[in-house]
Enzyme design. Structure first.
Site, PDB file in Angstrom:
ATOM      1  N   TYR A 167       0.893  -1.124   0.069  1.00 10.71           N
ATOM      2  CA  TYR A 167       0.158  -0.173   0.033  1.00 10.71           C
ATOM      3  C   TYR A 167       0.854   1.315   0.025  1.00 10.71           C
ATOM      4  CZ  TYR A 167      -4.209  -2.877   1.082  1.00 10.71           C
ATOM      5  OH  TYR A 167      -5.231  -3.692   1.024  1.00 10.71           O
ATOM      6  N   SER A 216     -14.112  -3.975   0.446  1.00 14.09           N
ATOM      7  CA  SER A 216     -14.981  -3.330  -0.607  1.00 14.09           C
ATOM      8  C   SER A 216     -16.546  -3.859  -0.180  1.00 14.09           C
ATOM      9  CB  SER A 216     -14.578  -3.837  -2.065  1.00 14.09           C
ATOM     10  OG  SER A 216     -13.493  -3.118  -2.394  1.00 14.09           O
ATOM     11  N   GLY A 242     -16.931   1.871  -3.884  1.00 10.29           N
ATOM     12  CA  GLY A 242     -17.459   3.162  -3.907  1.00 10.29           C
ATOM     13  C   GLY A 242     -18.920   3.195  -4.817  1.00 10.29           C
ATOM     14  N   LEU A 282     -21.550   1.448  -4.750  1.00  7.43           N
ATOM     15  CA  LEU A 282     -22.850   1.210  -4.247  1.00  7.43           C
ATOM     16  C   LEU A 282     -23.338   2.501  -3.443  1.00  7.43           C
ATOM     17  CD1 LEU A 282     -22.547  -2.339  -2.830  1.00  7.43           C
ATOM     18  CD2 LEU A 282     -24.183  -1.650  -4.279  1.00  7.43           C
ATOM     19  N   THR A 283     -22.531   3.407  -3.350  1.00  6.99           N
ATOM     20  CA  THR A 283     -23.020   4.790  -2.932  1.00  6.99           C
ATOM     21  C   THR A 283     -23.772   5.527  -3.866  1.00  6.99           C
ATOM     22  OG1 THR A 283     -20.962   5.969  -3.882  1.00  6.99           O
ATOM     23  CG2 THR A 283     -20.647   4.990  -1.720  1.00  6.99           C
ATOM     24  N   GLY A 284     -23.770   5.020  -5.236  1.00  5.90           N
ATOM     25  CA  GLY A 284     -24.442   5.752  -6.284  1.00  5.90           C
ATOM     26  C   GLY A 284     -23.803   6.906  -6.849  1.00  5.90           C
ATOM     27  N   LYS A 285     -22.649   7.202  -6.214  1.00  8.71           N
ATOM     28  CA  LYS A 285     -21.867   8.598  -6.751  1.00  8.71           C
ATOM     29  C   LYS A 285     -21.363   8.196  -8.406  1.00  8.71           C
ATOM     30  CE  LYS A 285     -17.379   7.543  -4.603  1.00  8.71           C
ATOM     31  NZ  LYS A 285     -16.496   7.921  -3.581  1.00  8.71           N
TER      32      LYS A 285
END
Length: 460
Positions: free
Chosen positions: A156, A341, A346, A348-351
């Site tokens: 990372y 995940s 991200g 599923l946040t709809g962004k």
């Protein structure tokens, strides 16, 4: 009767005998309570809520396991009176949010003595999207809220690059200097087979999960993390060929010789024997791999894996649910899932539904086009819209629905949640704590209807 002391308590093992256990927190406040357990027929998961800054003495008495009326929907309120269930059923059709937030829960990780929070802090943005100061703020906020475990890796931050490799660990290490080490459960990962990431070793033509690589990885991780031991060391991905990171189907033509499971476990035993590692786990692993590791450990008296870190969310279910659920069950191999995940990168946040929006442009899937592109180039977008619509019907935001779904799965020990800001992390933690436990059965039925139609849509 002897007292046993745990930092956090998971009552899973206490349904056959009467024990008195002590849970230690940082205050001298003492609260005594009689704890009542409820378990599904499969004995999957029990947890306890530990109030902040308190010492709790809990007594558990023998009681039989109670069968769930619908184990597929998990954790139904089958211990409550029927009339209360009916009232709740009517209300849940309108709103699944609680009037008051619940407290963070803690669960035992496999056969270890690690009692970990139901949220694990993911750190892979530290050093790429987050500065050291921001990383420290995120870490401090998470642990102030009761999170007690963080997850990192020698590779990372992500996306992985030679010039940034290890920077995440350095940020964590500088933060750890001001923390009581025994209050932090530190999980990291050693690289699997790689012909491209050889820069993480001093002299290597290829990365392998063998004694030399494991030893060097652990030594360097300890130095970067500013600690003398690792609580959980995981193999980031297998030494052998497996379908990875969005690949769904196994290609038999790509089979290659690999480091034997026994040899990997013997190498891991050495770093445990030296006191540098407490427990071991795997990541991005299959049922075959888990079974081989567990059986090899059993046959030869080698360390047993206690965890598996795999992707799991509303959009990624099949790989784990098809057979790993059975393999990892407490009555079988007893391996705890650290679900990464849970928001599908991200998605599923709809962004990302509007890729031209400002929030989408700042998101990882746009900043790093090759990162998890499967969620933007598949029917995942269509499935995401359906899940968001269902969540809205029950008064839930997309984040609340996605995280509560993973939270409630009985085979999930902890959800790995990352954030690039304290505000984002607060939203995620609040989502876990502000939604009814478990999700209403009617809502779960609607989720299953969508799942039956789309399954894992990112592969289509």
């Amino acid at each position: 009767m002897n007292n046993h002391i745990y930092r956090f308590l998971n009552p899973f093992h206490f349904h056959t005998h009467t024990h008195t256990h002590t849970v230690l927190r940082e205050s001298s406040v003492i609260v005594s309570a009689k704890a009542t357990m409820a378990a599904t027929a499969s004995s999957w998961s029990c947890s306890t809520t530990v109030p902040s800054n308190s010492i709790i003495r809990l007594s558990f008495s023998p009681r039989p396991l109670t069968s769930s009326p619908n184990s597929a929907s998990n954790f139904h309120l089958f211990t409550q009176k029927k009339n209360k269930k009916n009232i709740k059923k009517v209300n849940s059709a309108v709103n699944a949010k609680l009037a008051q937030k619940t407290q963070l829960q803690y669960r035992k990780l496999g056969e270890s003595d690690l009692n970990i929070s139901e949220i694990t802090l993911g750190t892979m943005t530290f050093g790429e999207q987050n500065t050291e100061k921001e990383a420290h703020e995120i870490l401090s906020y998470a642990f102030d809220q009761g999170v007690n475990i963080l997850d990192t890796a020698e590779m990372y931050p992500v996306p992985v690059k030679k010039d940034t490799q290890g920077r995440t660990d350095l940020y964590i290490g500088s933060w750890l200097k001001s923390q009581p080490r025994d209050k932090v459960i530190l999980a990291t990962k050693v690289c699997g087979y790689s012909e491209r990431a050889t820069y993480v070793r001093d002299n290597a033509e290829v990365l392998r999960v063998d004694a030399a690589n494991i030893k060097e990885s652990v030594e360097k991780s300890l130095k970067r993390l500013n600690t003398d031991y690792i609580d959980l060391l995981q193999i980031h991905w297998p030494d052998r060929y497996v379908a990875l990171f969005g690949e769904f189907f196994y290609d038999p033509s790509r089979w290659r010789p690999s480091v034997p499971f026994v040899e990997q476990l013997r190498a891991l035993k050495e770093v445990i024997y030296e006191g540098k590692v407490r427990y071991i786990g795997v990541s991005n692993e299959t049922s075959y791999g888990v079974m081989e590791f567990v059986q090899s450990a059993k046959d030869l008296g080698l360390p047993k894996i206690v965890s598996i870190q795999n992707s799991y969310s509303l959009l990624v279910r099949c790989k784990f649910e098809i057979d790993l659920v059975e393999v990892c069950h407490p009555n079988n191999c007893n391996v705890g899932l650290l679900a990464y995940s849970p928001l599908a990168g991200g998605s599923l946040t709809g962004k990302y539904l509007d890729l031209d929006s400002e929030v989408a442009k700042k998101g990882r899937l746009n900043l790093f086009p090759s990162y998890m592109e499967r969620y933007n180039t598949s029917t995942s977008r269509e499935a995401t819209v359906k899940y968001i619509e269902v969540g809205k019907k029950y008064g839930l935001t997309p984040v609340e629905l996605a995280l509560a779904f993973v939270r409630d799965r009985p085979f999930v020990t902890s959800s790995i949640i990352g954030a690039t800001s304290v505000d984002q992390l607060k939203e995620d933690i609040d989502a876990v704590l502000s939604v009814e436990r478990p999700l209403p059965s009617e809502l779960m039925d609607e989720i299953e209807s969508i799942f039956k139609r789309y399954k894992d849509p990112s592969i289509l």
